[in-house]
Design an enzyme around this catalytic site. Sequence first.
Site, PDB file in Angstrom:
ATOM      1  N   CYS A  95      -0.808  -1.396  -0.326  1.00 53.24           N
ATOM      2  CA  CYS A  95      -2.125  -2.000  -0.232  1.00 53.24           C
ATOM      3  C   CYS A  95      -2.898  -1.258   0.867  1.00 53.24           C
ATOM      4  O   CYS A  95      -2.386  -1.089   1.976  1.00 53.24           O
ATOM      5  CB  CYS A  95      -2.014  -3.489   0.110  1.00 53.24           C
ATOM      6  SG  CYS A  95      -3.614  -4.247   0.469  1.00 53.24           S
TER       7      CYS A  95
ATOM      8  N   ASP B 132       2.976  -2.521  -3.102  1.00 54.48           N
ATOM      9  CA  ASP B 132       2.554  -2.989  -4.415  1.00 54.48           C
ATOM     10  C   ASP B 132       3.463  -2.335  -5.450  1.00 54.48           C
ATOM     11  O   ASP B 132       3.902  -1.192  -5.268  1.00 54.48           O
ATOM     12  CB  ASP B 132       1.100  -2.583  -4.701  1.00 54.48           C
ATOM     13  CG  ASP B 132       0.105  -3.402  -3.911  1.00 54.48           C
ATOM     14  OD1 ASP B 132       0.310  -4.620  -3.787  1.00 54.48           O
ATOM     15  OD2 ASP B 132      -0.877  -2.825  -3.434  1.00 54.48           O
TER      16      ASP B 132
END
Length: 148
Positions: free
Chosen positions: A46, A53
Site C-alpha cells: 500500500c 497487498d
Amino acid sequence: MTPKHLGQQSALPASPDEAVLDYVPNPRAGSDYCVRFAAPEFTSLCPITGAPDFAHLVIDYVPGETIVESKSLKLFLGSFRNHGAFHEDCTVGIGQRLFDEMKPKWLRIGGYWYPRGGIPIDVFWQSGAPPEGVWIPAQDIPGYRGRG
C-alpha cells in the site's frame, strides 16, 4: 533478443522500473493463439500505509512476433513485493508495459485483489478487442468468498 535471465542466475529486481523483461521470437508466429499466465500470489505494498497487498493476477495475450520469457516475467512481478502502488496502478501498469514492449496482437490483465478495508478491489485492463477466431477463455476467478 538474447534473454538476460533464461539459464542464468538472476536476482530479484529492486523495483519494477529496474526489472528487465525478456522477449523471444514467437515459435508459432503464423498462428493466432492465446497465452495465459496466472500469478496467484502477487504482492505489492500500500503506498500510504506500507502494508502488504495481495492479488491473483491473470494475464492473457495473443502473441505477435514475440512472446514474453516466463522467468523474466516472474522476476518482474516479484519486483512489486517492495513497491508501493495502488491496485489500479499495479494492474494497469503491468498490462500496459507488457503491451508496449512485447507488442502482442491483444492483451488483457485481471487483477483480483484481496480485501483492503473490507473491500476486495478487482481491476481489469485490455488493449482492445481480441482477434477474431481466437479462443479466449473466461478468467473465472470467483468473487472473494470463493477464493482459496
